[in-house]
Design a protein around this motif. Structure first.
Motif, PDB file in Angstrom:
ATOM      1  N   ILE A  60      62.620 -40.296  15.133  1.00 49.02           N
ATOM      2  CA  ILE A  60      61.993 -41.293  14.369  1.00 49.02           C
ATOM      3  C   ILE A  60      60.840 -40.617  13.713  1.00 49.02           C
ATOM      4  CG2 ILE A  60      60.939 -43.457  14.554  1.00 49.02           C
ATOM      5  CD1 ILE A  60      62.487 -43.853  16.955  1.00 49.02           C
ATOM      6  N   ASN A  61      60.956 -40.398  12.313  1.00 46.84           N
ATOM      7  CA  ASN A  61      60.158 -39.846  11.419  1.00 46.84           C
ATOM      8  C   ASN A  61      59.361 -40.689  10.422  1.00 46.84           C
ATOM      9  OD1 ASN A  61      59.862 -37.277  12.866  1.00 46.84           O
ATOM     10  ND2 ASN A  61      61.642 -36.599  11.715  1.00 46.84           N
ATOM     11  N   GLY A  62      58.374 -40.523   9.921  1.00 46.81           N
ATOM     12  CA  GLY A  62      57.723 -41.002   8.678  1.00 46.81           C
ATOM     13  C   GLY A  62      57.154 -42.609   8.972  1.00 46.81           C
ATOM     14  N   THR A  63      57.267 -43.544   7.997  1.00 42.24           N
ATOM     15  CA  THR A  63      56.731 -44.574   8.168  1.00 42.24           C
ATOM     16  C   THR A  63      57.923 -45.772   8.336  1.00 42.24           C
ATOM     17  OG1 THR A  63      56.864 -45.450   5.894  1.00 42.24           O
ATOM     18  CG2 THR A  63      55.056 -44.127   6.692  1.00 42.24           C
ATOM     19  N   ALA A  64      57.339 -46.941   8.278  1.00 43.12           N
ATOM     20  CA  ALA A  64      58.460 -48.160   8.561  1.00 43.12           C
ATOM     21  C   ALA A  64      58.912 -48.641   7.234  1.00 43.12           C
ATOM     22  CB  ALA A  64      57.640 -49.310   9.083  1.00 43.12           C
ATOM     23  N   GLY A  65      58.631 -47.781   6.174  1.00 41.83           N
ATOM     24  CA  GLY A  65      59.055 -48.069   4.917  1.00 41.83           C
ATOM     25  C   GLY A  65      58.526 -49.066   4.042  1.00 41.83           C
ATOM     26  N   GLU A  66      57.150 -49.583   4.218  1.00 46.03           N
ATOM     27  CA  GLU A  66      56.659 -50.427   3.487  1.00 46.03           C
ATOM     28  C   GLU A  66      55.296 -49.917   2.943  1.00 46.03           C
ATOM     29  OE1 GLU A  66      56.771 -54.253   6.431  1.00 46.03           O
ATOM     30  OE2 GLU A  66      55.355 -52.654   6.575  1.00 46.03           O
ATOM     31  N   MET A  67      54.602 -48.729   3.322  1.00 43.41           N
ATOM     32  CA  MET A  67      53.449 -48.240   2.732  1.00 43.41           C
ATOM     33  C   MET A  67      53.495 -46.825   3.323  1.00 43.41           C
ATOM     34  SD  MET A  67      50.283 -50.881   2.665  1.00 43.41           S
ATOM     35  CE  MET A  67      50.717 -52.551   2.157  1.00 43.41           C
ATOM     36  N   TRP A  68      52.741 -45.723   2.604  1.00 43.17           N
ATOM     37  CA  TRP A  68      52.785 -44.369   3.141  1.00 43.17           C
ATOM     38  C   TRP A  68      51.350 -43.919   2.978  1.00 43.17           C
ATOM     39  CZ3 TRP A  68      57.112 -46.685   1.068  1.00 43.17           C
ATOM     40  CH2 TRP A  68      58.038 -46.271   1.583  1.00 43.17           C
TER      41      TRP A  68
ATOM     42  N   PHE B 122      60.890 -42.123   5.895  1.00 50.43           N
ATOM     43  CA  PHE B 122      60.737 -43.722   6.689  1.00 50.43           C
ATOM     44  C   PHE B 122      61.980 -43.946   7.674  1.00 50.43           C
ATOM     45  CE2 PHE B 122      62.820 -44.379   2.718  1.00 50.43           C
ATOM     46  CZ  PHE B 122      63.897 -45.399   2.890  1.00 50.43           C
ATOM     47  N   PHE B 123      61.705 -44.622   8.800  1.00 49.73           N
ATOM     48  CA  PHE B 123      62.800 -44.996   9.648  1.00 49.73           C
ATOM     49  C   PHE B 123      63.285 -46.218   9.310  1.00 49.73           C
ATOM     50  CE2 PHE B 123      63.955 -47.018  13.834  1.00 49.73           C
ATOM     51  CZ  PHE B 123      65.272 -45.992  14.065  1.00 49.73           C
ATOM     52  N   SER B 124      64.786 -46.279   8.958  1.00 53.16           N
ATOM     53  CA  SER B 124      65.439 -47.561   8.747  1.00 53.16           C
ATOM     54  C   SER B 124      66.245 -47.927   9.914  1.00 53.16           C
ATOM     55  CB  SER B 124      66.327 -47.366   7.575  1.00 53.16           C
ATOM     56  OG  SER B 124      67.060 -48.299   7.490  1.00 53.16           O
ATOM     57  N   PRO B 125      65.961 -49.019  10.637  1.00 53.43           N
ATOM     58  CA  PRO B 125      66.739 -49.526  11.705  1.00 53.43           C
ATOM     59  C   PRO B 125      67.978 -50.039  11.093  1.00 53.43           C
ATOM     60  CG  PRO B 125      64.428 -50.512  11.991  1.00 53.43           C
ATOM     61  CD  PRO B 125      64.678 -49.765  10.514  1.00 53.43           C
TER      62      PRO B 125
ATOM     63  N   SER C 268      69.785 -48.566   9.056  1.00 55.33           N
ATOM     64  CA  SER C 268      70.774 -47.215   8.779  1.00 55.33           C
ATOM     65  C   SER C 268      70.708 -46.569  10.223  1.00 55.33           C
ATOM     66  CB  SER C 268      70.206 -46.589   7.646  1.00 55.33           C
ATOM     67  OG  SER C 268      70.065 -47.096   6.556  1.00 55.33           O
ATOM     68  N   CYS C 269      69.873 -47.034  11.270  1.00 54.00           N
ATOM     69  CA  CYS C 269      69.741 -46.360  12.463  1.00 54.00           C
ATOM     70  C   CYS C 269      69.461 -44.787  12.403  1.00 54.00           C
ATOM     71  CB  CYS C 269      71.144 -46.331  13.267  1.00 54.00           C
ATOM     72  SG  CYS C 269      72.112 -47.989  13.162  1.00 54.00           S
ATOM     73  N   ARG C 270      68.546 -44.617  11.411  1.00 52.68           N
ATOM     74  CA  ARG C 270      68.161 -43.326  11.203  1.00 52.68           C
ATOM     75  C   ARG C 270      66.963 -43.258  10.468  1.00 52.68           C
ATOM     76  NH1 ARG C 270      71.580 -39.954   6.863  1.00 52.68           N
ATOM     77  NH2 ARG C 270      69.547 -38.795   6.757  1.00 52.68           N
ATOM     78  N   THR C 271      66.378 -41.896  10.603  1.00 55.53           N
ATOM     79  CA  THR C 271      65.283 -41.809   9.344  1.00 55.53           C
ATOM     80  C   THR C 271      66.061 -41.257   8.210  1.00 55.53           C
ATOM     81  OG1 THR C 271      63.771 -40.898  11.108  1.00 55.53           O
ATOM     82  CG2 THR C 271      63.622 -40.044   8.934  1.00 55.53           C
ATOM     83  N   LEU C 272      65.133 -41.797   6.914  1.00 59.71           N
ATOM     84  CA  LEU C 272      65.609 -41.384   5.612  1.00 59.71           C
ATOM     85  C   LEU C 272      64.475 -40.801   4.877  1.00 59.71           C
ATOM     86  CD1 LEU C 272      67.516 -44.997   4.693  1.00 59.71           C
ATOM     87  CD2 LEU C 272      68.647 -42.641   5.491  1.00 59.71           C
TER      88      LEU C 272
END
Length: 486
Positions: free
Chosen positions: A249-257, A269-272, A274-278
């Motif tokens: 689980i890497n990066g952010t929650a996909g909202e801000m950086w 960012f981690f995408s629940p 997609s079940c993975r880090t993108l």
């Protein structure tokens, strides 16, 4: 004249010193202000408000693939699809259960709610569309390895409940669920074969729901860690995949950086879902709504299979390159995600069905981000949901369906900064720095001009003083010459 040149020179030097001071201090002050403003802190102002209750209008445009030849598919023919839509939904997001911790992290759940926008849509939610019967075909594939007697019971149930491989339902039913007696039957006879009860719909679990408990860093003690995920549902890594790297689980929650980004930085960012880090990669710099921005796009390797891109071997078992098998985190239902129309995928995937036309303009995703603050300015996240279908021996309702990855729908989740947040953003992070930049150059120019004028006046004054002396020396030389001649 002497006093005037001295004053002008001093004023010019002071202006130059002040301009150089601004040149040095303004970037430092701006960095300090950005650092203070982008922390996840109730006192940080705009950034915290945007993080807590996203003011940016978000819209999800949904495109469904209608099956035009359902009977022919049962006889083994190639599926023919027709894209329907867009059906557009306004997406509302808000955070709840916000809890700050002593280790500079904060936990929260983010909820989503969707509202249909008829004025933006190319149809209504009452439109009826023929789609694969995901419940029946998905369950049939999951029952493939059951004893023949159980498969016969399952096949009889399909016939009893008038379940066919392809069904006609309204957009609203497809999205948000419909009652199906097969659900109760499967839960009663084959407990655990399907992971839900009640209504069945492709997005039934997404409305008024959350993607789990995120714990992220606030950045108060280290701004480079702001928004980075510490854990998700208490987990430091997931267990869906076959390698440690893929489970990370890497990066952010996909909202801000984190702020102060450079082109060498990836957007992770981690995408629940997609079940993975993108991870998105830098494409180009430019301006979005007049604000400096970096554009990030998905690399071709994101959904590549292990043969094409060995680091993705942990996401297998894989099919053709360009699709991700998410069955391990979707209760073993053979669901795959990809880019719309199988863009950037193995051509064999979109050639296996008729009606797909992958292209970059319509089907590539991107995020425009302000590199100084790490705040997105414009996003367009596009993904496609696909179901693997085939004939299952012992379940005659599946006919002679040839193995194929059948697209169900794709969506474009789009948003952009607008209104008061855009104006505040522009004024503070664009207009003010521009004003200071022009002020610095103006002060430098004026300072240099004043120094130059002072030097010129000094030279003129010096020449004026030297002229009588030169005349006196010249007269003396002439007299000496006359005396010598006599």
């Amino acid at each position: 004249m002497k006093v005037r040149s001295w004053i002008l020179g001093l004023a010019g030097v002071l202006l130059l010193i002040f301009a150089v001071g601004l040149l040095v201090t303004v970037p430092v002050i701006l960095k300090q202000q950005v650092t203070a403003k982008v922390q996840i802190d109730p006192d940080s102002g705009l950034a915290y408000t945007m993080w807590r209750d996203i003011p940016v209008p978000l819209y999800m445009s949904l495109y469904l693939f209608e099956v035009k030849n359902p009977q022919e598919i049962l006889y083994g023919e190639k599926p023919v699809l027709e894209e329907r839509g867009p059906y557009v939904y306004r997406e509302y997001r808000w955070k709840s259960n916000i809890t700050f911790h002593n280790n500079y992290t904060v936990s929260y759940r983010e909820y989503k709610r969707y509202h249909f926008c008829s004025e933006r849509s190319a149809g209504s939610e009452s439109d009826e569309i023929v789609l694969p019967n995901v419940l029946a075909l998905g369950a049939a594939l999951m029952a493939e390895d059951l004893p023949y007697a159980l498969k016969l019971i399952f096949s009889t149930a399909l016939k009893t409940f008038n379940e066919t491989p392809f069904i006609k339902k309204s957009v609203k039913e497809i999205m948000w669920g419909y009652d199906d007696p097969l659900v109760d039957f499967l839960n009663r006879i084959f407990p655990g074969i399907i992971p839900f009860k009640g209504k069945f719909g492709l997005f039934v679990e997404m409305n008024n729901s959350n993607a789990g408990l995120f714990t992220v860093y606030t950045g108060v003690n280290n701004i480079a860690k702001v928004h980075l995920v510490d854990n998700w549902n208490g987990l430091k890594e997931v267990n869906y995949w076959r390698s440690d790297q893929c489970n990370m689980i890497n990066g952010t929650a996909g909202e801000m950086w984190p702020p102060f980004m450079t082109p060498s930085d990836a957007l992770t960012f981690f995408s629940p879902d997609s079940c993975r880090t993108l991870e998105l990669v830098f494409q180009k710099s430019g301006r979005t709504f007049g604000i400096p921005s970096f554009r990030y796009i998905a690399p071709k390797t994101m959904f590549a299979n292990g043969t094409v891109y060995p680091p993705n071997e942990g996401f297998c078992p894989c099919r053709q390159s360009g699709v991700l098998n998410v069955s391990t985190c979707r209760h073993n239902v053979q669901v795959f995600i990809s880019y719309p129309h199988f863009y950037n995928a193995d051509p064999a995937l979109w050639e296996a069905v008729s009606g797909l036309h992958p292209n970059e303009k319509d089907h590539a995703l991107f995020i425009d981000i302000h590199p100084l603050t790490g705040i997105p300015l414009k996003i367009s996240i596009k993904l496609q949901l696909n179901l693997f279908v085939k004939a299952v021996h012992g379940i005659k309702e599946t006919g002679n369906i040839q193995p194929v990855l059948l697209p169900l729908l794709w969506f474009d989740e789009m948003g952009y900064i607008d209104g008061p947040p855009l104006h505040t953003f522009y004024n503070f992070l664009v207009l003010v720095p521009i004003v200071f930049e022009y002020l610095q150059y103006t002060l430098i120019a004026v300072g240099c001009l004043l120094v130059l004028i002072a030097v010129v006046l000094k030279i003129v004054h010096w020449k004026q003083q030297m002229l009588p002396d030169l005349r006196s020396i010249s007269s003396t030389l002439f007299l000496i010459s006359d005396v010598q001649n006599l």
